[in-house]
Design a protein around this motif. Sequence first.
Motif, PDB file in Angstrom:
ATOM      1  N   ASP A  67       0.837  -1.210   0.000  1.00 29.10           N
ATOM      2  CA  ASP A  67       0.000   0.000   0.000  1.00 29.10           C
ATOM      3  C   ASP A  67       0.867   1.253   0.000  1.00 29.10           C
ATOM      4  O   ASP A  67       0.557   2.233  -0.701  1.00 29.10           O
ATOM      5  CB  ASP A  67      -0.920  -0.001   1.211  1.00 29.10           C
ATOM      6  N   TYR A  68       1.928   1.242   0.790  1.00 26.73           N
ATOM      7  CA  TYR A  68       2.830   2.382   0.808  1.00 26.73           C
ATOM      8  C   TYR A  68       3.493   2.585  -0.557  1.00 26.73           C
ATOM      9  O   TYR A  68       3.691   3.725  -1.000  1.00 26.73           O
ATOM     10  CB  TYR A  68       3.905   2.191   1.878  1.00 26.73           C
ATOM     11  N   ASN A  71       0.988   4.211  -2.879  1.00 25.99           N
ATOM     12  CA  ASN A  71       0.828   5.626  -2.544  1.00 25.99           C
ATOM     13  C   ASN A  71       2.010   6.454  -3.043  1.00 25.99           C
ATOM     14  O   ASN A  71       1.816   7.521  -3.640  1.00 25.99           O
ATOM     15  CB  ASN A  71       0.690   5.793  -1.028  1.00 25.99           C
ATOM     16  N   SER A  72       3.212   5.979  -2.804  1.00 25.98           N
ATOM     17  CA  SER A  72       4.402   6.702  -3.251  1.00 25.98           C
ATOM     18  C   SER A  72       4.449   6.813  -4.762  1.00 25.98           C
ATOM     19  O   SER A  72       4.771   7.868  -5.314  1.00 25.98           O
ATOM     20  CB  SER A  72       5.672   6.004  -2.741  1.00 25.98           C
ATOM     21  N   THR A 222       0.119  13.125   5.735  1.00 25.88           N
ATOM     22  CA  THR A 222      -0.525  11.859   5.375  1.00 25.88           C
ATOM     23  C   THR A 222      -1.106  11.202   6.623  1.00 25.88           C
ATOM     24  O   THR A 222      -0.787  11.567   7.755  1.00 25.88           O
ATOM     25  CB  THR A 222       0.476  10.893   4.716  1.00 25.88           C
ATOM     26  N   ARG A 227      -0.162   7.011   3.615  1.00 26.81           N
ATOM     27  CA  ARG A 227       1.244   7.044   4.001  1.00 26.81           C
ATOM     28  C   ARG A 227       2.130   6.541   2.864  1.00 26.81           C
ATOM     29  O   ARG A 227       1.793   5.592   2.161  1.00 26.81           O
ATOM     30  CB  ARG A 227       1.457   6.204   5.258  1.00 26.81           C
ATOM     31  N   THR A 228       3.279   7.185   2.678  1.00 25.94           N
ATOM     32  CA  THR A 228       4.194   6.822   1.606  1.00 25.94           C
ATOM     33  C   THR A 228       5.312   5.930   2.135  1.00 25.94           C
ATOM     34  O   THR A 228       5.438   5.702   3.339  1.00 25.94           O
ATOM     35  CB  THR A 228       4.792   8.079   0.962  1.00 25.94           C
ATOM     36  N   LEU A 229       6.151   5.458   1.218  1.00 27.91           N
ATOM     37  CA  LEU A 229       7.213   4.543   1.599  1.00 27.91           C
ATOM     38  C   LEU A 229       8.217   5.177   2.550  1.00 27.91           C
ATOM     39  O   LEU A 229       8.673   4.535   3.501  1.00 27.91           O
ATOM     40  CB  LEU A 229       7.940   4.053   0.338  1.00 27.91           C
ATOM     41  N   GLY A 232       6.522   5.044   5.737  1.00 30.38           N
ATOM     42  CA  GLY A 232       6.093   3.707   6.111  1.00 30.38           C
ATOM     43  C   GLY A 232       7.214   2.811   6.588  1.00 30.38           C
ATOM     44  O   GLY A 232       6.980   1.882   7.371  1.00 30.38           O
TER      45      GLY A 232
END
Length: 279
Positions: A67-68, A71-72, A222, A227-229, A232
């Motif tokens: 998921d991260y 998102n990224s 976020t 949330r991004t990598l 995360g």
Amino acid sequence: MAAPRSFLWSRRIFLTLLTGFVLLPVYVMISSSLKPLRDVSGKFQWIPSELTVRPYFDIWETVPLADYFVNSLAVSVAATVCSVVIAIFAAYAVSRYDFRGKQVFTVTVLSTQMFPGILFLLPLFLIYVNIGNATGIALFGSRGGLILTYLTFSLPFSIWMLIGYFDSIPRDLDEAAKVDGCGPLGALFRVIVPAAVPGIIAVSVYAFMTAWGEVLFASVMTNETTRTLAVGLQGYSTLNDVYWNQIMAASLVVSLPVVAGFLLLQRYLVTGLTAGAVK
């Protein structure tokens, strides 16, 4: 004239030491990602006593890494596309036309790079919250808000860089396009943009890399779902333990697409940077 032998040996020794200095962290990262957690947490060993690929499977279960990653990727690609498209039009206007306030605009765009990004964190936070309260548009905690945030520091540099690159393209090409019946937009997309491909790729790589590895704004703007990598990866550190082997494995996994893309576009990046810097 041949270089002295002492210079050649000195160069070889220096480049060897420099290469070892650069590759040493990479080796530590790879070796740590192939060790059990007990070996990574204990005394460091240059040669692992036990090799395992289990951390590369555990990274997807400890935190929602997929998921991260999505998102990224979504935020970085969207920010890159918006930054490049807007920068192309703005840079073309500044490079090819004279208008009132042109010098002020150019200086303002360049001066934004003088300020640290943390100065914009609180103002953007307040703006997003007030917009959400007044209109119901949820910019805070959304991908759209994070994309707008990344444009605040990638767009000015993209415009400034493309201005220098467009200035290096002869104006005779524009005149030839107009003779063939092209308008301003036709000359831009049929002549200028194809000639400026190296510069556009260089700007795209810069905008993507900036968004991909950004931590400060992503950690504030976020939530759990967006949330991004870069943020995360902190999930591998808990109150009870720090999964160092999984952190190293996850760092390698998320870095591979970026490194591969950078290597494929390296020659365009170098050409775009040098051509845009020297007129």
